[in-house]
Design a protein around this motif. Structure first.
Motif, short mmCIF file in Angstrom:
data_model
loop_
_atom_site.label_atom_id
_atom_site.label_comp_id
_atom_site.label_asym_id
_atom_site.label_seq_id
_atom_site.Cartn_x
_atom_site.Cartn_y
_atom_site.Cartn_z
N GLY A 192 0.83 -1.21 0.00
CA GLY A 192 0.00 0.00 0.00
C GLY A 192 0.85 1.24 0.00
N SER A 193 0.16 2.38 0.08
CA SER A 193 0.87 3.67 0.07
C SER A 193 0.14 4.66 0.94
N PHE A 194 0.95 5.55 1.54
CA PHE A 194 0.41 6.68 2.28
C PHE A 194 0.58 7.92 1.40
N ILE A 195 -0.54 8.60 1.14
CA ILE A 195 -0.54 9.74 0.20
C ILE A 195 -1.01 10.97 0.93
N VAL A 196 -0.25 12.08 0.70
CA VAL A 196 -0.60 13.39 1.26
C VAL A 196 -0.73 14.36 0.08
N LEU A 197 -1.84 15.10 0.07
CA LEU A 197 -2.07 16.13 -0.95
C LEU A 197 -1.80 17.50 -0.34
N ILE A 198 -0.84 18.21 -0.89
CA ILE A 198 -0.44 19.54 -0.39
C ILE A 198 -1.02 20.59 -1.33
N ASP A 199 -1.71 21.54 -0.72
CA ASP A 199 -2.32 22.63 -1.52
C ASP A 199 -1.23 23.54 -2.06
N VAL A 200 -1.18 23.65 -3.39
CA VAL A 200 -0.14 24.48 -4.03
C VAL A 200 -0.33 25.95 -3.70
N GLU A 201 -1.57 26.36 -3.49
CA GLU A 201 -1.82 27.77 -3.18
C GLU A 201 -1.13 28.18 -1.90
N GLN A 202 -1.00 27.25 -0.95
CA GLN A 202 -0.31 27.54 0.30
C GLN A 202 1.17 27.81 0.03
N VAL A 203 1.74 27.04 -0.89
CA VAL A 203 3.15 27.25 -1.23
C VAL A 203 3.34 28.55 -2.01
N LYS A 204 2.40 28.83 -2.89
CA LYS A 204 2.50 30.05 -3.70
C LYS A 204 2.44 31.30 -2.83
N GLN A 205 1.71 31.21 -1.72
CA GLN A 205 1.66 32.37 -0.82
C GLN A 205 3.04 32.65 -0.23
N LEU A 206 3.80 31.57 0.00
CA LEU A 206 5.16 31.77 0.48
C LEU A 206 6.06 32.32 -0.65
N PHE A 207 5.80 31.88 -1.89
CA PHE A 207 6.56 32.40 -3.03
C PHE A 207 6.28 33.87 -3.28
N ALA A 208 5.03 34.26 -3.00
CA ALA A 208 4.59 35.60 -3.38
C ALA A 208 5.40 36.68 -2.70
N GLN A 209 5.80 36.43 -1.46
CA GLN A 209 6.55 37.44 -0.72
C GLN A 209 7.88 37.73 -1.41
N MET A 210 8.57 36.67 -1.77
CA MET A 210 9.86 36.87 -2.45
C MET A 210 9.68 37.38 -3.87
N GLU A 211 8.63 36.91 -4.54
CA GLU A 211 8.39 37.34 -5.93
C GLU A 211 8.09 38.82 -6.01
N SER A 212 7.31 39.31 -5.03
CA SER A 212 6.98 40.74 -5.03
C SER A 212 8.18 41.59 -4.69
N ALA A 213 9.12 41.02 -3.95
CA ALA A 213 10.29 41.80 -3.54
C ALA A 213 11.28 41.99 -4.68
N ASN A 214 11.53 40.94 -5.45
CA ASN A 214 12.55 41.07 -6.50
C ASN A 214 12.15 40.49 -7.84
N HIS A 215 10.86 40.14 -8.02
CA HIS A 215 10.36 39.64 -9.30
C HIS A 215 11.19 38.44 -9.80
N SER A 216 11.51 37.55 -8.89
CA SER A 216 12.35 36.41 -9.23
C SER A 216 11.49 35.26 -9.73
N ALA A 217 12.13 34.40 -10.53
CA ALA A 217 11.54 33.11 -10.90
C ALA A 217 12.10 32.08 -9.93
N ILE A 218 11.21 31.41 -9.14
CA ILE A 218 11.63 30.50 -8.06
C ILE A 218 11.30 29.07 -8.48
#
Length: 770
Positions: A192-218
């Motif tokens: 069998g397998s143990f599966i976890v689904l992680i909401d990408v929007e939660q990760v994008k919110q962390l990306f947004a802070q850095m993206e707004s600061a320097n318009h970087s591609a992460i």
């Protein structure tokens, strides 16, 4: 001075450039550190989030019942399968309440029983896939194969979900899938397998802070080089993987032609690498802004400093500069002196003193040329006579002084030089010297005179008339006569003297000079070796005598070979114009031009070969007008006509000449006969009219009937001098029965009617004959 001040100016500028370089380096390092810190913060935040996933996984997979449940077969009884319900109610619901929103959902897949268990659901895999979480890019078979494969804490890249029927509005559009194969503690096959689904929007919110600061591609890259997640639509460059493996220090990279700055942060917890790719213009925005300000300030400082240096050096060096520049302009130097300026000034002053002495000597020698130029401008009207005190002072250096504002101009043309055996330039110079000195001496008896050489053969005398003399016109005539007599008799130099009128005022010279020129032109009429006064030319007439009938008569004489009559007729034309009337030189030239035009008409109308008669490349017009006087033109014209007439005389036989003369005599004696014509003349000679017509036209150059008409009109013009005869009577006397026909013929030839001719032409003819 400028070099010293510039060196002082460059010291703070150099220090400023050094300081700017250090500030730029510091800002660049600060930007790198800031970017790395933000990337590290992102890594730590995600690591904390993923620690929650790891904790949840450990709580689930280490449950004591899980190993037993993995072995339950698909055909187990209901009591055994009830354990899945208990696991869901007692374990999975409990774990669900302990997770944050970062973990969207999780479930366990039991392969032997094909069962999916989550916090609020137990179902088979197909039902679960079709009604809950359906992957957009995976089919059911591919998804089930993924669950059955072995995974060790694996994170799959971002995968989009499709809208399942039972999905609510909170279901994410994209998820990161975490899979751990079961059981974890034994080496048995995957149960069998143990599966976890992680909401990408939660990760994008962390990306947004850095993206707004320097318009970087992460990018989040796992240890296998796969991109787990990115906020950019572009794929992670494959050639960049090798760079990020070696070191975590920032480095430059060129992506799609744009310079980028790459920062890397490695996560030991998940084995991932967090990569930030930032365009240089954004990464170095603050540095570039400071650089622009630094360039502007540097330019302002440099321009201001240069202005200050220039102003300071100019004020300190200005007196010396003016002195050196004035000397350089005077010496016509293009380069500044390389030695000390003061030594240069000293040497220049010494040299100037010597040059001044030499210049004064040279100027004394050039005075005659300067005076000649000044007098030439006066003659040609480029300036007027100025008798003010200021002008007199200015003329003193040319040894020029005027005694009044009355002037007259004498022109002397040296025609020939008999005193000298050779006729070279030196002899002409001697002749001009003699004429100039004698003329000035003769003028200086009562007035003041100045001589000016115009060309090799002509001199001009400016006669400045004395105010105390009253008979100035008589003085001018005496001066001209005395000059002519002395030069001709004593020195045997042939001259022509032309005198302009006497004028007064600033424009006196410019008014008298054209009159003297006009008088000199009149030597065409008077001939060489003459004294011509402009006042004597006032009674000249503006017309000359060369009527159409005379021209026709001249043509007939030439074509008939009558040399004597041609010479007599030419003498008559020249005598009527040059002996009995005062004709202008312009009209005299026009007369000769018309006489030569008649000569050319005869050549063209008779198809005479000009080269055989006159010689090759002979120009009769140029040959005539090469003579400066009317007498010379007359002799050359008579010579040309005589040559042409003799050529016609040679061509004719005695018989033809006799026959032509008899026809002409018949015409002359029978002009009053109305029946006179071609038929009557042919009958008298017992010849055919066509033969007589052809013969007459060939030898006379004119149609016989036209010749009769011309002679009748000529006779009528002579009869018109008798005022007692009417036009009708004259028409009958010349062979016209009808005066209307006579008037038409007369107007056709003369251009006017007989009555108009008698009114306008005969008085002029009478005056010419008088």
């Amino acid at each position: 001075m400028i070099a010293t001040n510039l060196f002082i100016l460059l010291i703070p500028l150099a220090m400023g450039l050094f300081l700017y370089a250090k500030v730029e380096q510091s800002l660049e390092q600060s930007s790198n550190r800031s970017n790395a810190a933000m990337l590290e913060q992102l890594k730590m935040s995600l690591d904390n989030k993923f620690s929650e996933v790891d904790l949840l996984m450990r709580q689930v997979v280490f449950d004591p019942k899980l190993d037993y449940m993995l072995k339950i077969p698909v055909d187990a009884d209901d009591v055994t399968k009830y354990q899945f319900i208990e696991f869901m109610r007692d374990k999975m619901s409990k774990y669900r309440s302990m997770t944050s929103s970062f973990i969207f959902d999780f479930y366990v897949y039991f392969a032997n029983s094909d069962t999916i268990v989550k916090s609020d659901l137990r179902t088979d895999s197909r039902t679960f896939y079709s009604t809950h979480y359906t992957y957009k890019d995976l089919s059911y078979g591919q998804w089930k194969m993924m669950l059955q494969n072995e995974h060790r804490m694996s994170y799959l890249p971002v995968t989009p979900l499709t809208d399942a029927p039972t999905n609510d509005e909170d279901t994410p559009k994209e998820v990161i899938t975490y899979i751990q194969s079961l059981p974890i503690l034994t080496q048995a096959a995957n149960l069998g397998s143990f599966i976890v689904l992680i909401d990408v929007e939660q990760v994008k919110q962390l990306f947004a802070q850095m993206e707004s600061a320097n318009h970087s591609a992460i990018y989040i890259i796992d240890d296998a080089g796969n991109t787990i997640m990115s906020n950019s639509d572009q794929r992670f460059p494959a050639d960049l993987l090798a760079h990020i493996e070696g070191s975590n220090d920032p480095f430059a990279y060129k992506l799609t032609g744009i310079n980028q700055m790459v920062s890397v942060a490695s996560s030991k917890k998940a084995g991932w690498k967090y990569v930030s790719i930032t365009p240089n213009d954004i990464f170095m925005q603050q540095v570039n802004q400071i650089q622009n300000w630094a360039i502007v300030l540097f330019a302002i400082c440099l321009i201001t400093g240069l202005l200050a240096v220039s102003i300071g050096a100019y004020r300190n060096y200005r007196p010396l500069q003016k002195t050196v520049s004035a000397i350089m302009r005077g010496k016509d130097m293009s380069k500044r002196p390389s030695s000390d300026e003061y030594e240069f000034i000293r040497q220049t002053i010494e040299g100037s003193i010597h040059e001044e002495k030499s210049l004064r000597s040279t100027l004394t020698q050039q005075v005659p040329f300067i005076r000649a130029n000044y007098l030439s401008r006066l003659l040609n009207g480029h300036m007027d006579v100025d008798l003010t005190a200021v002008s007199e002072n200015n003329l003193q250096f040319m040894e020029l002084t005027f005694i009044s504002d009355r002037f007259a101009v004498l022109l002397v043309k040296i025609e020939d030089v008999h005193l000298f055996s050779e006729n070279g330039e030196q002899q002409w110079a001697h002749a001009r010297f003699i004429v100039s000195n004698i003329g000035v001496d003769l003028i200086g008896l009562h007035h003041k005179g100045f001589s000016l050489e115009l060309d090799r053969e002509r001199l001009a005398f400016l006669v400045n008339l004395s105010e105390v003399r009253e008979e100035v016109e008589a003085d001018i005539r005496d001066i001209a006569q005395s000059l002519y007599t002395i030069i001709s008799d004593k020195f045997q130099i042939g001259i022509t003297v032309a005198a302009g009128g006497i004028h007064q005022g600033p424009t006196a010279i410019r008014n008298s000079y054209p009159e003297a020129l006009a008088a000199l032109e009149y030597r065409l009429i008077r001939g060489k070796h003459a004294i011509i006064h402009f006042q004597d030319m006032t009674d000249t007439k503006q017309h000359y005598y060369y009527p159409l009938e005379i021209e026709i008569q001249l043509i007939n004489f030439v074509r008939s070979g009558d040399t004597d009559n041609v010479k007599k007729l030419l003498d008559q034309i020249f005598s009527m114009n040059f002996d009995s009337s005062h004709i202008t030189p312009e009209l005299g030239k026009c007369l000769f031009f018309n006489v030569i035009s008649t000569f050319l008409k005869i050549l063209n109308s008779t198809n005479t070969n000009q080269e055989e008669v006159l010689g090759p490349n002979f120009d009769p017009i140029r040959a005539v007008f090469n003579y400066p006087t009317a007498q010379g033109m007359q002799l050359k014209t008579q010579e040309l006509y005589e040559t042409l007439t003799r050529s016609f005389n040679v061509e004719r036989s005695d018989h033809n000449t006799q026959l032509l003369q008899e026809i002409v005599n018949i015409v002359h004696h029978n002009l009053g006969d109305p029946s006179l014509g071609l038929a009557q003349i042919a009958e008298q000679f017992r010849m055919t009219p066509p033969y007589i017509s052809t013969f007459f036209k060939k030898n006379q150059g004119q149609n016989l009937q036209d010749y009769i008409t011309h002679k009748r009109i000529q006779m009528a013009k002579e009869l018109m001098e008798h005022r007692d005869l009417t036009i009708a009577q004259i028409s009958q006397k010349v062979g016209y029965n009808n005066d209307v026909v006579f008037i038409r013929a007369f107007k056709k030839l003369e251009g006017i009617t007989p009555g108009k001719y008698r009114e306008t032409m005969l008085p002029d003819r009478a005056s010419l004959e008088v």
